[in-house]
Structure formats: C-alpha cells, structure tokens
Design a protein around this motif. Structure first.
Motif, mmCIF file in Angstrom:
data_model
loop_
_atom_site.group_PDB
_atom_site.id
_atom_site.type_symbol
_atom_site.label_atom_id
_atom_site.label_comp_id
_atom_site.label_asym_id
_atom_site.label_seq_id
_atom_site.Cartn_x
_atom_site.Cartn_y
_atom_site.Cartn_z
ATOM 1 N N TRP A 1 3.707 22.857 6.426
ATOM 2 C CA TRP A 1 3.275 21.540 5.979
ATOM 3 C C TRP A 1 2.714 21.698 4.560
ATOM 4 O O TRP A 1 1.903 22.597 4.316
ATOM 5 C CB TRP A 1 2.190 20.974 6.893
ATOM 6 C CG TRP A 1 2.736 20.386 8.161
ATOM 7 C CD1 TRP A 1 2.844 20.994 9.374
ATOM 8 C CD2 TRP A 1 3.252 19.063 8.327
ATOM 9 N NE1 TRP A 1 3.396 20.137 10.295
ATOM 10 C CE2 TRP A 1 3.654 18.939 9.688
ATOM 11 C CE3 TRP A 1 3.412 17.968 7.472
ATOM 12 C CZ2 TRP A 1 4.210 17.767 10.199
ATOM 13 C CZ3 TRP A 1 3.962 16.794 7.982
ATOM 14 C CH2 TRP A 1 4.347 16.701 9.329
ATOM 15 N N VAL A 2 3.161 20.856 3.649
ATOM 16 C CA VAL A 2 2.755 20.990 2.248
ATOM 17 C C VAL A 2 2.307 19.644 1.699
ATOM 18 O O VAL A 2 2.774 18.580 2.125
ATOM 19 C CB VAL A 2 3.897 21.551 1.375
ATOM 20 C CG1 VAL A 2 4.305 22.941 1.865
ATOM 21 C CG2 VAL A 2 5.104 20.615 1.386
ATOM 22 N N ARG A 3 1.397 19.708 0.733
ATOM 23 C CA ARG A 3 0.902 18.499 0.065
ATOM 24 C C ARG A 3 0.583 18.833 -1.383
ATOM 25 O O ARG A 3 -0.301 19.652 -1.648
ATOM 26 C CB ARG A 3 -0.348 17.971 0.766
ATOM 27 C CG ARG A 3 -0.976 16.730 0.121
ATOM 28 C CD ARG A 3 -2.296 16.392 0.816
ATOM 29 N NE ARG A 3 -2.905 15.185 0.301
ATOM 30 C CZ ARG A 3 -3.723 15.141 -0.755
ATOM 31 N NH1 ARG A 3 -4.012 16.263 -1.420
ATOM 32 N NH2 ARG A 3 -4.247 13.996 -1.156
ATOM 33 N N LEU A 4 1.305 18.244 -2.306
ATOM 34 C CA LEU A 4 0.983 18.421 -3.716
ATOM 35 C C LEU A 4 -0.287 17.646 -4.035
ATOM 36 O O LEU A 4 -0.451 16.493 -3.612
ATOM 37 C CB LEU A 4 2.125 17.929 -4.604
ATOM 38 C CG LEU A 4 3.406 18.764 -4.586
ATOM 39 C CD1 LEU A 4 4.500 18.059 -5.385
ATOM 40 C CD2 LEU A 4 3.158 20.154 -5.142
ATOM 41 N N ASP B 1 10.729 21.829 -6.702
ATOM 42 C CA ASP B 1 11.549 22.158 -7.874
ATOM 43 C C ASP B 1 11.372 21.059 -8.918
ATOM 44 O O ASP B 1 11.789 19.918 -8.697
ATOM 45 C CB ASP B 1 13.013 22.277 -7.461
ATOM 46 C CG ASP B 1 13.918 22.720 -8.592
ATOM 47 O OD1 ASP B 1 13.636 22.380 -9.759
ATOM 48 O OD2 ASP B 1 14.917 23.414 -8.312
ATOM 49 N N ASP B 2 10.740 21.403 -10.037
ATOM 50 C CA ASP B 2 10.465 20.390 -11.055
ATOM 51 C C ASP B 2 11.733 19.868 -11.719
ATOM 52 O O ASP B 2 11.806 18.690 -12.113
ATOM 53 C CB ASP B 2 9.506 20.944 -12.122
ATOM 54 C CG ASP B 2 10.055 22.166 -12.809
ATOM 55 O OD1 ASP B 2 10.643 23.034 -12.130
ATOM 56 O OD2 ASP B 2 9.908 22.275 -14.037
ATOM 57 N N ALA B 3 12.756 20.714 -11.850
ATOM 58 C CA ALA B 3 13.992 20.267 -12.493
ATOM 59 C C ALA B 3 14.684 19.203 -11.648
ATOM 60 O O ALA B 3 15.235 18.228 -12.182
ATOM 61 C CB ALA B 3 14.923 21.452 -12.717
ATOM 62 N N ALA B 4 14.645 19.380 -10.321
ATOM 63 C CA ALA B 4 15.268 18.408 -9.430
ATOM 64 C C ALA B 4 14.310 17.275 -9.069
ATOM 65 O O ALA B 4 14.737 16.214 -8.607
ATOM 66 C CB ALA B 4 15.747 19.104 -8.162
ATOM 67 N N GLY B 5 13.003 17.515 -9.250
ATOM 68 C CA GLY B 5 12.007 16.505 -8.917
ATOM 69 C C GLY B 5 11.818 16.328 -7.425
ATOM 70 O O GLY B 5 11.337 15.279 -6.973
ATOM 71 N N THR B 6 12.166 17.366 -6.661
ATOM 72 C CA THR B 6 12.086 17.236 -5.213
ATOM 73 C C THR B 6 11.862 18.600 -4.574
ATOM 74 O O THR B 6 11.767 19.623 -5.237
ATOM 75 C CB THR B 6 13.349 16.566 -4.653
ATOM 76 O OG1 THR B 6 13.121 16.186 -3.306
ATOM 77 C CG2 THR B 6 14.557 17.474 -4.756
ATOM 78 N N TRP B 7 11.798 18.601 -3.218
ATOM 79 C CA TRP B 7 11.598 19.836 -2.470
ATOM 80 C C TRP B 7 12.890 20.632 -2.398
ATOM 81 O O TRP B 7 13.988 20.063 -2.423
ATOM 82 C CB TRP B 7 11.096 19.520 -1.060
ATOM 83 C CG TRP B 7 9.813 18.755 -1.056
ATOM 84 C CD1 TRP B 7 9.640 17.434 -0.743
ATOM 85 C CD2 TRP B 7 8.521 19.260 -1.397
ATOM 86 N NE1 TRP B 7 8.322 17.082 -0.864
ATOM 87 C CE2 TRP B 7 7.601 18.185 -1.273
ATOM 88 C CE3 TRP B 7 8.036 20.500 -1.813
ATOM 89 C CZ2 TRP B 7 6.246 18.317 -1.540
ATOM 90 C CZ3 TRP B 7 6.686 20.651 -2.081
ATOM 91 C CH2 TRP B 7 5.807 19.573 -1.936
ATOM 92 N N SER C 1 1.183 18.423 -11.516
ATOM 93 C CA SER C 1 2.164 17.919 -12.475
ATOM 94 C C SER C 1 3.550 18.032 -11.886
ATOM 95 O O SER C 1 3.973 19.125 -11.471
ATOM 96 C CB SER C 1 2.089 18.719 -13.783
ATOM 97 O OG SER C 1 3.191 18.399 -14.609
ATOM 98 N N LEU C 2 4.278 16.940 -11.860
ATOM 99 C CA LEU C 2 5.636 16.959 -11.337
ATOM 100 C C LEU C 2 6.606 17.646 -12.284
ATOM 101 O O LEU C 2 7.788 17.799 -11.959
ATOM 102 C CB LEU C 2 6.103 15.536 -11.023
ATOM 103 C CG LEU C 2 5.378 14.853 -9.855
ATOM 104 C CD1 LEU C 2 5.864 13.417 -9.682
ATOM 105 C CD2 LEU C 2 5.569 15.630 -8.556
ATOM 106 N N SER C 3 6.137 18.067 -13.440
ATOM 107 C CA SER C 3 6.967 18.830 -14.366
ATOM 108 C C SER C 3 6.707 20.335 -14.256
ATOM 109 O O SER C 3 7.121 21.108 -15.121
ATOM 110 C CB SER C 3 6.726 18.368 -15.807
ATOM 111 O OG SER C 3 5.366 18.548 -16.171
#
Length: 493
Positions: A136-139, A167-173, A144-146
């Motif tokens: 379970w993860v929580r940013l 993954d910041d390049a994809a903007g998703t997990w 920073s999403l970058s």
C-alpha cells in the motif's frame, strides 16, 4: 463484562450448585467444604447465533487484511515495528528519514524523501524464479510529481532487479524489471495518473514470461520479459538502486509490504489488495440478500450481501431449526423482517416463543438483539438492528444527560456507516472493525464489530436514547430519544 464468571468459576463447585449438581467440594482428608458463592450470576459468555455471526465477521476481517499465506516469504505490516511476519525473519532496519505514523488503522511507515528515507533488509526473493511484490503506497501531499519515487525494490550490485514505483515520466504507477548491467528495462504501467495523498495498492508480478502491474487489485499493465538474474544485494522499502548507488527515495507513506516466492493469480491479487473483501462484504439495499458461510480454508467463500435486518435474520435462520420462513411470516409478517418490524414485535410481545423482551440496558447479554425504529425519518430505511457482543460499562464525559446513564455497547451489525471516526482521541477504546482511516471511501462496509452508546433512564433502567458511536456529539441528529426513535431489545431463547 460484569456478570461473566471466570474460567475458575465455571469449573468450580460453586458454578454447579445453581443447577443442583454439587453442594460442596472435598478438601483435605475427606472434609466437605462449601465453595464460596459466586459474586456474579452465571451468565453465558456467548450464544449459538453470536458464534455464527462472529464467524462471518472474522472471515470478513481475514479478507480485509488480505489473508494469503501461501508462498509468502516476506511480510512487513509496518504497524509500528520493523518485524517480518512471514516467519522467515527478515526484519528491516529504518533509515533516519523513516518514521512510524498512524494515517491508517494499525499504522504505517512514513518516508520524507531524503537520503535516509528507507527501510532495508537482506535479499528476500529468488529473482531468478517467478515472484510477486506488493504494498500500500501514498505519495505525500508535498511530493513532486516530476520526481521518481520507488516503494519496493530488490538490488544487485549495480541496479535494482525490480522496482514497484511512481514513474514521473509516465505520471503514474509502474512495475519495472531491469537487466543486471542496467542496459535493458521493461515496464508495466498503470492506466491512470497517480494522485498525491491517495492510498493505492500496488502489486507487481513476474511469471517468468511477463510482468504484470495490478492497481487496487485490478490488472492495469503487462509487458513481455524473460529477464532473469539473482539480486543478492538487499530488499528495500522506499528506495531503489541505480549506478551502484541508492536512488528514487520515497516521499510519502508505505504500508503492508509483501513478497511472495511465486506469481500470484489475478484472484489472489484481488485478495491481498482488499478488492475481494469489498466484493464479499456489502451493505445491500434494494436487492435480495445473500449470506453464505463458506469453508474454513477459503475466506473467499464467506459472503455477506445484506442490510442490518436481513443479515441478523439470516444468522438466526442459519443457526436454529425453528427460525424458518414460516416462523418469521407468522410472527413478523415477513420472511425477512425490517428493523422496525423487529422493534415493534419485541415491544408488543408478538415476536413468538423464541424471543423474550429485555427492558433494561443493564440486563443485556451477549447475543441479545437491539432494534431501533427510525419512525419514517430516513428514506428507504426503517431503522437499525444490532447484536450485543459485550456491554463495556458506563461512559461519561461526552453527551451526558441528566437523569440518564450512558453505556458503551460493543455490537455486531451490518452497516454502510461504521460506528466511529478514526483518529479522534476517544476512538481507540471503542473502535469499529470496518474503519481504515478518516478518509471518505477508504472504510469498509457490511458486517463487522463496532460500538454504540445506549442510555438508560435512572428512574426505570429502561432504554432512553442512543448514539451511533462514541464520536457523535450531544447535538447530533444520531443522538435521539426513544420518543423520536423507539428502541426495544430481546433475547433469543
């Protein structure tokens, strides 16, 4: 609970005197000495229907906890300790940027994104064979999403063999695998963007031919990969390795990390993510109820799709031969009575020979039923009915009323709204098993154990009002007298 005899009392002579079995015990050389009388009445610690309800609740709790031990080689609940609960003794060591927090029930590990944001142990998985890793993860709201953040990895000398990460390049997990020389990377990506401050369950599976990424129990990305090499440099929570150095430190919180030495199936990932728990335990309105007592070795076969009254009715039907459709039709005019029907029949004495009215709050025992009639105040809802698990005793200091005594009662019921608010100071002493956090949508519904507050008139000892939980206030709409919402209780006999 007051009124429950101790194990010694149940086994001693005094416990038998009341049923005419024994008048004394032998002491010394044949001298008969009467036992001291019990200072509490003999009270059953349970009832058959309570045991059946308990079974359903406990299996739903197993599902909510993601119970799946087969193939588990590492399990870190991160509940305030660094222990590995798998039995393989891989406790983690925390870095300086890792702290224990309680954003969710049970707690978790929070990481600040600095060089000390990690928890590490020796290598756990044989990464040359199929495996699964989950968490379970929580940013953090401040993340920073970058920036790339890794939740779980296992490392070789140069690079992580796998990464469960943002993954910041994809903007998703993402779930990724790499070659030992870091020249090759294969990624499986989530279908939707990651969101700051939102708990998400991730599971990465390598079956020897493909990698798969599951998000909240649903398969969202796959990719072909036969990369296979042994990562022997350690298992990490909150960081990865790149160019032989730590990287991608996590900024947020991580909970319930697991490693399996096999590729879990989609159904199994649904279990560890809680997806199956949410499907099996549903507060249901407007559809026929269904409550299934499954097999002991398979929690997924235990199902409760019901509302408060249909759940308890089905518990009674499952437990007792007399509790038939004919019985409920004769005495309640319905095969599945509503909560208001139960309340009226209890109060009027028309519930038939297997229910005996209980008028005083202090007379409640485990297994008793308490029914509340909403008096038409809630659309599509006639009231609420619960089963007593334990009377915890008197309660004061919040929502007290002159001339009334308040009692905290632990109950089993089926509800869409848990009895409590996680994170408030008085909640820990009176919790609800369906509570996950104070975030809307994270809590479970359906059958569970919680606490309600029932009041007794000091003049008569009878029910005078109720509160939904210890966390409701004196002025809340859920703090209503028996004039507003009538209450009646009964014992199953």
């Amino acid at each position: 609970m007051a009124g429950v005899v101790s194990r010694r009392g149940l086994l001693g002579g005094a416990a038998l005197v009341g049923v005419g079995a024994l008048a004394g015990v032998v002491q010394g050389a044949g001298t008969a000495v009467a036992e001291a009388p019990l200072d509490t009445p003999f009270t059953p610690v349970s009832a058959p229907h309570l045991l059946q309800a308990e079974q359903m609740v406990q299996y739903q709790r197993l599902l909510a906890a993601g119970h799946l031990p087969d193939g588990l080689v590492g399990h870190w609940p991160l509940d305030g300790t660094a222990a590995d609960r798998s039995g393989y003794e891989h406790p983690v060591t925390l870095g300086s940027g890792a702290t224990w927090t309680t954003l969710r029930a049970g707690g978790e590990l929070s990481l600040d994104g600095t060089s000390g944001a990690y928890a590490a142990t020796g290598s756990v998985l044989d990464t040359t064979a199929p495996f699964t890793v989950s968490a379970w993860v929580r940013l953090s709201d401040a993340a920073s999403l970058s920036t790339m953040y890794t939740a779980v990895s296992q490392d070789g000398s140069m690079v992580s063999r796998f990464l469960l990460q943002y993954d910041d390049a994809a903007g998703t997990w993402a779930f990724k695998v790499r070659s030992a020389d870091q020249s090759t990377k294969v990624s499986a990506l989530a279908a939707n963007p990651a969101t700051l401050g939102l708990w998400t369950h991730l599971a990465g599976v390598w079956d020897g031919a493909q990698i798969h990424l599951y998000v909240n129990g649903t398969l969202e990305g796959s990719a072909d990969s036969t990369l296979s090499w042994a990562a022997t440099e350690g298992f990490n929570i909150g960081r990865a390795k790149w160019n032989s150095a730590p990287a991608n430190r996590f900024n947020g919180a991580i909970d319930d990390v697991r490693a399996y030495g096999r590729a879990l199936t989609a159904d199994e990932v649904a279990v560890i993510s809680g997806r199956t728990a949410r499907a099996n335990n549903v507060y249901l309105i407007g559809s026929p109820s269904s409550v299934t007592w499954g097999t002991p070795d398979d929690p997924t076969t235990w199902i409760a799709h019901a509302r408060c009254s249909s759940f308890l009715t089905r518990v009674l039907k499952h437990t007792y031969g007399w509790a038939t459709d004919d019985y409920f039709t004769q005495y309640f005019q319905d095969t599945i009575p509503e909560a208001a029907d139960y309340r009226k029949a209890f109060a009027d004495g028309t519930a038939g020979p297997h229910f005996r009215r209980i008028r005083k709050v202090t007379d409640l025992r485990p297994g008793d039923l308490i029914a509340i009639d909403y008096n038409g105040q809630v659309a599509d809802n006639t009231g609420h009915i619960v089963m007593v698990r334990e009377v915890k005793g008197t309660f004061t200091g919040t929502a007290d009323f002159t001339g009334e005594t308040q009692y905290a009662v632990e109950i089993i019921d089926c509800t869409s709204d848990p009895h409590g608010v996680y994170g408030l100071s008085n909640y820990p002493a009176y919790p609800d098993s369906r509570m996950v956090s104070n975030v809307t949508g994270e809590n479970f519904q359906g059958v569970g154990i919680g606490h309600m507050m029932f009041y007794a008139s000091d003049a008569t000892g009878e029910f005078s009002r109720y509160r939904w939980s210890v966390n409701t206030s004196k002025t809340t709409a859920e703090n209503l007298t028996v004039t507003d919402r009538p209450i009646a209780a009964a014992r199953v006999v």
